[in-house]
Design an enzyme around this catalytic site. Structure first.
Site, mmCIF file in Angstrom:
data_model
loop_
_atom_site.group_PDB
_atom_site.id
_atom_site.type_symbol
_atom_site.label_atom_id
_atom_site.label_comp_id
_atom_site.label_asym_id
_atom_site.label_seq_id
_atom_site.Cartn_x
_atom_site.Cartn_y
_atom_site.Cartn_z
ATOM 1 N N GLN A 131 -17.350 9.660 -4.894
ATOM 2 C CA GLN A 131 -16.731 9.389 -3.499
ATOM 3 C C GLN A 131 -15.077 8.768 -4.581
ATOM 4 O O GLN A 131 -14.293 8.584 -4.158
ATOM 5 C CB GLN A 131 -16.720 7.506 -2.576
ATOM 6 C CG GLN A 131 -17.896 8.816 -1.874
ATOM 7 C CD GLN A 131 -16.904 7.965 -0.373
ATOM 8 O OE1 GLN A 131 -16.909 6.604 0.151
ATOM 9 N NE2 GLN A 131 -16.176 8.654 1.102
ATOM 10 N N ASP A 186 1.127 -1.300 -0.246
ATOM 11 C CA ASP A 186 0.078 -0.203 -0.369
ATOM 12 C C ASP A 186 1.050 1.413 0.477
ATOM 13 O O ASP A 186 2.500 1.198 -0.268
ATOM 14 C CB ASP A 186 -0.705 0.252 1.091
ATOM 15 C CG ASP A 186 -2.452 1.050 1.026
ATOM 16 O OD1 ASP A 186 -2.242 2.436 -0.009
ATOM 17 O OD2 ASP A 186 -3.719 -0.366 1.280
ATOM 18 N N ASP A 244 3.377 2.231 -5.190
ATOM 19 C CA ASP A 244 2.391 2.584 -5.707
ATOM 20 C C ASP A 244 2.314 1.954 -6.678
ATOM 21 O O ASP A 244 3.218 1.703 -7.839
ATOM 22 C CB ASP A 244 2.550 4.359 -6.668
ATOM 23 C CG ASP A 244 1.595 4.602 -7.118
ATOM 24 O OD1 ASP A 244 1.333 4.351 -7.582
ATOM 25 O OD2 ASP A 244 1.900 5.784 -7.636
ATOM 26 N N PHE A 245 0.810 1.504 -6.740
ATOM 27 C CA PHE A 245 1.380 0.184 -7.844
ATOM 28 C C PHE A 245 1.150 0.634 -9.266
ATOM 29 O O PHE A 245 1.018 -0.089 -9.727
ATOM 30 C CB PHE A 245 -0.538 -0.502 -7.052
ATOM 31 C CG PHE A 245 -1.296 -0.550 -7.073
ATOM 32 C CD1 PHE A 245 -2.590 0.668 -7.379
ATOM 33 C CD2 PHE A 245 -2.245 -0.849 -5.886
ATOM 34 C CE1 PHE A 245 -3.930 0.935 -7.287
ATOM 35 C CE2 PHE A 245 -3.511 -0.222 -5.399
ATOM 36 C CZ PHE A 245 -3.977 0.640 -6.295
ATOM 37 N N ASN A 295 -22.524 5.276 -5.475
ATOM 38 C CA ASN A 295 -21.317 5.444 -3.909
ATOM 39 C C ASN A 295 -20.305 6.363 -5.108
ATOM 40 O O ASN A 295 -19.050 6.484 -4.340
ATOM 41 C CB ASN A 295 -21.383 4.905 -2.720
ATOM 42 C CG ASN A 295 -20.722 5.619 -2.088
ATOM 43 O OD1 ASN A 295 -20.955 6.644 -2.033
ATOM 44 N ND2 ASN A 295 -19.694 5.199 -1.549
ATOM 45 N N HIS A 343 -12.551 -1.263 -7.716
ATOM 46 C CA HIS A 343 -14.164 -0.548 -8.115
ATOM 47 C C HIS A 343 -13.873 0.706 -7.983
ATOM 48 O O HIS A 343 -14.553 1.766 -8.018
ATOM 49 C CB HIS A 343 -15.451 -0.837 -7.273
ATOM 50 C CG HIS A 343 -14.440 -0.306 -6.558
ATOM 51 N ND1 HIS A 343 -16.289 -1.112 -4.768
ATOM 52 C CD2 HIS A 343 -13.655 -0.030 -5.088
ATOM 53 C CE1 HIS A 343 -15.658 -0.798 -3.752
ATOM 54 N NE2 HIS A 343 -14.170 -0.178 -4.065
ATOM 55 N N ASP A 344 -12.534 1.480 -7.548
ATOM 56 C CA ASP A 344 -12.664 2.962 -7.245
ATOM 57 C C ASP A 344 -11.954 3.461 -8.576
ATOM 58 O O ASP A 344 -12.126 4.489 -8.433
ATOM 59 C CB ASP A 344 -11.229 3.278 -6.358
ATOM 60 C CG ASP A 344 -11.529 2.776 -5.206
ATOM 61 O OD1 ASP A 344 -12.797 2.545 -4.418
ATOM 62 O OD2 ASP A 344 -10.124 2.281 -4.240
HETATM 63 N N1 SAM Z 1 -8.323 -3.970 0.249
HETATM 64 C C1 SAM Z 1 -9.142 -3.160 0.999
HETATM 65 C C2 SAM Z 1 -9.956 -3.232 2.045
HETATM 66 O O1 SAM Z 1 -10.878 -3.651 0.178
HETATM 67 O O2 SAM Z 1 -10.896 -3.231 2.704
HETATM 68 C C3 SAM Z 1 -8.933 -2.041 0.728
HETATM 69 C C4 SAM Z 1 -9.184 -1.259 -0.391
HETATM 70 S S1 SAM Z 1 -8.890 0.553 -0.207
HETATM 71 C C5 SAM Z 1 -11.146 1.156 -1.426
HETATM 72 C C6 SAM Z 1 -7.964 1.358 -1.376
HETATM 73 C C7 SAM Z 1 -6.668 0.477 -1.026
HETATM 74 O O3 SAM Z 1 -6.003 1.172 -2.425
HETATM 75 C C8 SAM Z 1 -6.047 1.814 0.353
HETATM 76 O O4 SAM Z 1 -5.806 0.785 1.154
HETATM 77 C C9 SAM Z 1 -5.395 3.063 -0.797
HETATM 78 O O5 SAM Z 1 -4.527 3.224 0.243
HETATM 79 C C10 SAM Z 1 -4.890 1.898 -1.342
HETATM 80 N N2 SAM Z 1 -4.062 2.356 -2.923
HETATM 81 C C11 SAM Z 1 -4.834 3.240 -3.959
HETATM 82 N N3 SAM Z 1 -4.104 4.002 -4.541
HETATM 83 C C12 SAM Z 1 -2.443 3.649 -4.275
HETATM 84 C C13 SAM Z 1 -1.986 3.357 -5.139
HETATM 85 N N4 SAM Z 1 -1.731 3.543 -6.321
HETATM 86 N N5 SAM Z 1 -0.768 2.037 -4.475
HETATM 87 C C14 SAM Z 1 -1.497 1.103 -3.460
HETATM 88 N N6 SAM Z 1 -1.706 1.376 -3.288
HETATM 89 C C15 SAM Z 1 -3.041 2.071 -3.492
HETATM 90 C C1 ASE Z 2 -14.154 2.704 -1.509
HETATM 91 C C2 ASE Z 2 -15.163 1.663 -0.931
HETATM 92 C C3 ASE Z 2 -16.156 2.434 0.067
HETATM 93 C C4 ASE Z 2 -14.199 3.865 -1.968
HETATM 94 C C5 ASE Z 2 -14.776 4.323 -1.162
HETATM 95 C C6 ASE Z 2 -16.077 3.973 -0.385
HETATM 96 C C7 ASE Z 2 -17.041 2.698 0.254
HETATM 97 C C8 ASE Z 2 -17.415 3.566 0.817
HETATM 98 N N1 ASE Z 2 -16.650 4.525 0.419
HETATM 99 O O1 ASE Z 2 -13.501 2.128 -2.392
HETATM 100 C C9 ASE Z 2 -17.006 0.823 1.338
HETATM 101 C C10 ASE Z 2 -18.917 0.411 0.249
HETATM 102 N N2 ASE Z 2 -19.632 0.612 0.820
HETATM 103 C C11 ASE Z 2 -20.436 2.184 -0.325
HETATM 104 C C12 ASE Z 2 -21.294 2.592 0.494
HETATM 105 O O2 ASE Z 2 -20.232 2.351 -1.528
#
Ligand code: SAM
Ligand code: ASE
Length: 333
Positions: free
Chosen positions: A292, A196, A222-223, A288, A241-242
């Site tokens: 977001q 991460d 940084d991936f 969402n 999904h991001d």
């Molecule tokens: N995998 C975890 C989960 O499902 O609970 C976290 C998901 S969170 C939506 C996205 C993760 O990707 C975060 O921890 C964020 O810090 C990491 N992330 C975002 N951009 C990144 C990058 N360029 N390199 C490495 N990690 C990254």
């Molecule tokens: C992400 C996951 C979430 C980025 C923003 C987020 C969640 C909330 N905000 O990768 C978890 C899923 N819940 C919803 C309401 O989308």
């Protein structure tokens, strides 16, 4: 029309600590006692407690002297108290303090087709995670949000496929390590490295993953930019999904290049039905993602297309019956 009245009732009861106070006392309490313990007006607390009773979050006990006493329902004790192992307290907090504010601009998000950080928080959204992590406090809140659901859904997600052949596992964007913990507990022979961003790794090391867990380690990077280490299996949970399709294929291509022959990638995501008809939770999550992030929720076929574009083959998907499902793609050995 009035769903938000329910959400706000739950947010407020949690934020005031109503369920924590009742859990701590371990006996039914009157509205007078509760309002004193949480620092609320008697009138306000009485109405809040009544609404929580209607929502079946509290039980009432009518006394002979006419007084009403309140206690937590089992659901409230399990999910709404801070100390419960299955607590959703931090998710509720994030919904209340962040997501609710973003959704104020849902109409703009739908019109413009983009997230609403600038309007909601006055921060630039050019770099998504710079916006999401606009302060250390926000980053911790986001990590706590990410953490909590895997105590409930994580085991099903990592056992949807038999991952026991994969010994060296990287959890890309592994965040607080909650899914990594589920993985090491389900597969006693694997080691998991959480990859991460540097400040996330630092926070995760200090506050989420204890030294005692010798099968979990960390890798800062940084991936999208840094070289990805070689592994048998890469987990991407709630990563794709991001991002847009284009960014997803870019990332998956980098994963494919790093992956050992015979290795695989596991996507953990909430899958939409192929015809888009549901599940409702995932349809709402996709909205969402619009307010977001830069991404969307997708169907299994859409994820399969992204994986195939990056070179992965023998793509399979498994529904878990919980919120998060799994898609596996392989690199030929
Ligand atoms: N995998 C975890 C989960 O499902 O609970 C976290 C998901 S969170 C939506 C996205 C993760 O990707 C975060 O921890 C964020 O810090 C990491 N992330 C975002 N951009 C990144 C990058 N360029 N390199 C490495 N990690 C990254
Ligand atoms: C992400 C996951 C979430 C980025 C923003 C987020 C969640 C909330 N905000 O990768 C978890 C899923 N819940 C919803 C309401 O989308």
């Amino acid at each position: 029309m009035e769903g938000f009245l329910i959400s706000k009732t739950v947010f407020t009861a949690c934020e005031l600590g109503v369920f924590d106070v009742l859990l701590g006392k371990d006996r039914p309490m009157s509205a007078e006692e509760i309002c004193q313990a949480v620092g609320a007006s008697l009138d306000g607390a009485q109405r809040l407690l009544a609404a929580c009773t209607g929502l079946q979050l509290l039980n009432t006990h009518q006394q002979d002297n006419g007084q009403v006493l309140y206690s937590n329902t089992e659901q409230a004790s399990t999910y709404l108290t801070r100390s419960s192992p299955l607590s959703l307290y931090h998710s509720i907090q994030y919904s209340s303090r962040t997501i609710y504010l973003c959704w104020h601009y849902l109409t703009d998000a739908v019109r413009e087709g983009r997230n609403q950080y600038e309007k909601a928080f006055g921060v630039s959204s050019t770099d998504l995670f710079q916006a999401l992590y606009r302060s250390d406090e926000e980053m911790v809140k986001f990590m706590q949000l990410m953490n909590s659901i895997w105590n409930i859904c994580g085991r099903d997600a990592v056992t949807a496929f038999d991952l026991s052949p994969f010994k060296i596992i990287y959890d890309l964007g592994g965040c607080s390590g909650a899914l990594a913990k589920q993985c090491t507990s389900a597969y006693p022979e694997c080691t998991v490295t959480i990859f991460d961003l540097p400040k996330v790794v630092r926070m995760s090391r200090e506050h989420f993953v204890t030294e005692a867990n010798q099968r979990i380690s960390f890798h800062e990077g940084d991936f999208f930019k840094d070289l990805l280490p070689e592994a048998d299996l890469y987990i991407l949970a709630r990563i794709l999904h991001d991002w847009t399709d284009q960014r997803c294929v870019e990332l998956l291509t980098r994963v494919y290049q790093a992956c050992k022959p015979g290795g695989a990638v596991l996507l953990v995501e909430a899958l939409l039905h192929e015809d888009g008809s549901g599940p409702l939770t995932v349809q709402l999550y996709s909205l969402n993602m619009l307010v977001q992030t830069e991404g969307r929720e997708r169907t299994a076929a859409q994820y399969a297309a992204l994986l195939a574009a990056a070179g992965f083959t023998r793509i399979q998907d498994r529904q878990t019956g919980k919120i998060y499902d799994a898609v596996l793609g392989r690199k030929e050995g």
